[in-house]
Design a protein around this motif. Structure first.
Motif, mmCIF file in Angstrom:
data_model
loop_
_atom_site.group_PDB
_atom_site.id
_atom_site.type_symbol
_atom_site.label_atom_id
_atom_site.label_comp_id
_atom_site.label_asym_id
_atom_site.label_seq_id
_atom_site.Cartn_x
_atom_site.Cartn_y
_atom_site.Cartn_z
ATOM 1 N N ILE A 32 -0.690 4.170 9.640
ATOM 2 C CA ILE A 32 0.217 3.728 8.583
ATOM 3 C C ILE A 32 1.373 2.921 9.159
ATOM 4 O O ILE A 32 1.732 1.852 8.652
ATOM 5 C CB ILE A 32 0.737 4.949 7.788
ATOM 6 C CG1 ILE A 32 -0.410 5.582 6.991
ATOM 7 C CG2 ILE A 32 1.888 4.559 6.855
ATOM 8 C CD1 ILE A 32 -0.101 6.967 6.457
ATOM 9 N N PHE B 156 1.942 -0.917 4.355
ATOM 10 C CA PHE B 156 2.258 0.439 3.893
ATOM 11 C C PHE B 156 3.771 0.592 3.801
ATOM 12 O O PHE B 156 4.480 0.423 4.803
ATOM 13 C CB PHE B 156 1.709 1.502 4.847
ATOM 14 C CG PHE B 156 0.246 1.797 4.669
ATOM 15 C CD1 PHE B 156 -0.214 2.519 3.575
ATOM 16 C CD2 PHE B 156 -0.678 1.354 5.607
ATOM 17 C CE1 PHE B 156 -1.559 2.790 3.423
ATOM 18 C CE2 PHE B 156 -2.025 1.619 5.466
ATOM 19 C CZ PHE B 156 -2.468 2.334 4.354
ATOM 20 N N ALA C 167 0.308 5.346 0.757
ATOM 21 C CA ALA C 167 -0.645 6.277 1.359
ATOM 22 C C ALA C 167 -0.400 7.696 0.873
ATOM 23 O O ALA C 167 0.704 8.035 0.433
ATOM 24 C CB ALA C 167 -0.531 6.234 2.879
ATOM 25 N N LYS D 148 0.832 -1.198 0.000
ATOM 26 C CA LYS D 148 0.000 0.000 0.000
ATOM 27 C C LYS D 148 0.872 1.256 0.000
ATOM 28 O O LYS D 148 1.911 1.298 0.643
ATOM 29 C CB LYS D 148 -0.903 0.023 1.238
ATOM 30 C CG LYS D 148 -1.888 -1.123 1.314
ATOM 31 C CD LYS D 148 -2.619 -1.105 2.653
ATOM 32 C CE LYS D 148 -3.519 -2.319 2.823
ATOM 33 N NZ LYS D 148 -4.087 -2.391 4.190
ATOM 34 N N VAL E 167 4.722 7.018 1.858
ATOM 35 C CA VAL E 167 3.669 8.030 1.917
ATOM 36 C C VAL E 167 3.996 9.152 0.943
ATOM 37 O O VAL E 167 5.140 9.627 0.883
ATOM 38 C CB VAL E 167 3.541 8.618 3.340
ATOM 39 C CG1 VAL E 167 2.544 9.770 3.373
ATOM 40 C CG2 VAL E 167 3.142 7.541 4.336
#
Length: 382
Positions: free
Chosen positions: A85, A91, A26, A24, A94
């Protein structure tokens, strides 16, 4: 070992493999509240970059997911998102945050977990001056943007006496301080550098400015506050030029200030789409996808996301096409050279600042925002 046990082990193994094959990315930006216009632009740009990279990850057996977080331009909300996160090991990086006042605590919160960040908009010097290994940005610092604004005030507007305002945030105060420093070095009289968090009634402030009769006003702040100030300033009959930073880089400034948005200028690291030949395809895709034109914050959201995604991809390939660790991604981003960005090739120095960037001075008037000039800059830090 019986068949039931073997089946259970196989099921657990498949579940573990599935979890490892999903990563992931973010984003942290204001998606609601007074700054949602620029936050949404950035989020949309990031989304387009993720969609472009998903097929490349799929070929490696990895599902790439994008999860946007709404920080409402609030440090506490941003830090709460950072904790979520950090706790979810899927994750890996970012894109964000947008506001310097959010980026600073968020990057500190994520540093122990080695979650890499690439901000598309945070300009405060403190963002990278802390020496965090996880913090990078694709825009110029305040100590580049401030002098650029000061140069415009003196060279283009011929200002000898300037009234400086700031919005009392890390972003606004930092930018206004750099402008003040640069103006004083040029022998320009700075009447004051006054902080205000007023959002609705600037009558008292406007009265003080009228008495001082400055040649120009500099406001380190965001469009939703500065737009109201400009409207009330013009309604009071004061047509003094107003200059700001990239916090004014939104079409919403025109909506809020209305016909009063005249004789206004701002510096920004986010180029207008029409100034970037490479952005034509991006602009067309953005318009088709989101039914609105792309603005500067969308361009830099897209570019910051491409740095993150290519960094993750580079780390994955270096890790024999397996999901990399957060630390591997952090290193790949800091040490990488990223080509094919709308704003040109990007690489970072040891502090996480872009080695070469461009600032633009935009003119607001006649219901439009037009490019005035562009300025190449380099970070002051090694």
């Amino acid at each position: 070992m019986n068949r039931i046990t073997l089946t259970l082990i196989a099921t657990l193994a498949l579940g573990s493999a599935g979890a490892q094959s999903t990563i992931k990315i973010a984003s942290i930006a204001p998606l609601s509240g007074g700054q949602s216009a620029i936050g949404t632009q950035a989020r949309n740009g990031i989304q387009l970059a993720v969609q472009e990279y998903q097929p490349q990850f799929k070929k490696l057996g990895i599902t790439l997911q994008f999860v946007p977080f709404d920080d409402q331009a609030d440090p506490a909300s941003g830090t709460a998102a950072a904790r979520k996160i950090a706790a979810d090991r899927t994750f890996l990086a970012v894109v964000g945050a947008l506001n310097s006042g959010v980026t600073i605590p968020v990057s500190a919160a994520l540093a122990p977990s080695k979650v890499a960040m690439v901000s598309s908009a945070s300009t405060a010097n403190q963002v990278t001056d802390r020496g965090l290994a996880n913090m990078n940005r694709v825009v110029a610092r305040d100590d580049a943007q401030g002098p650029a604004g000061a140069n415009f005030l003196t060279q283009n507007l011929k200002a000898k006496k300037v009234y400086i305002l700031n919005d009392k945030t890390s972003y606004g105060e930092g930018l206004a301080t750099e402008v003040e420093k640069a103006l004083k070095a040029k022998g320009v009289r700075v009447i004051t550098n006054e902080g205000t968090d007023e959002k609705n009634d600037f009558s008292g402030l406007v009265a003080k400015i009228k008495l001082q009769n400055p040649d120009a006003i500099y406001f380190g702040g965001i469009y939703n506050q500065v737009g109201v100030f400009i409207r009330q300033l013009r309604q009071a009959g004061i047509n003094t030029p107003v200059v700001g930073g990239d916090g004014l880089d939104s079409q919403e400034l025109l909506t809020i200030a209305g016909k009063s948005a005249e004789n206004v200028y701002f510096t920004t690291g986010a180029a207008p789409v029409e100034a970037l030949p490479a952005a034509k395809t991006f602009a067309a895709t953005y318009l088709k996808t989101f039914k609105q034109p792309a603005q500067g914050f969308a361009v830099y959201g897209y570019d910051a996301a491409k740095v993150v995604l290519q960094g993750v991809l580079n780390a994955t390939k270096a890790n024999k096409n397996k999901v990399p660790t957060r630390e591997q991604v952090q290193t790949a981003i800091r040490k990488g050279t990223f080509k094919g960005l709308l704003s040109g090739t990007a690489s970072f120095n040891s502090a996480g600042d872009r080695k070469a960037a461009t600032l633009y001075v935009m003119k607001v008037g006649g219901g439009k925002v037009k490019l005035s000039t562009s300025i190449p800059v380099k970070p002051s830090k090694p």
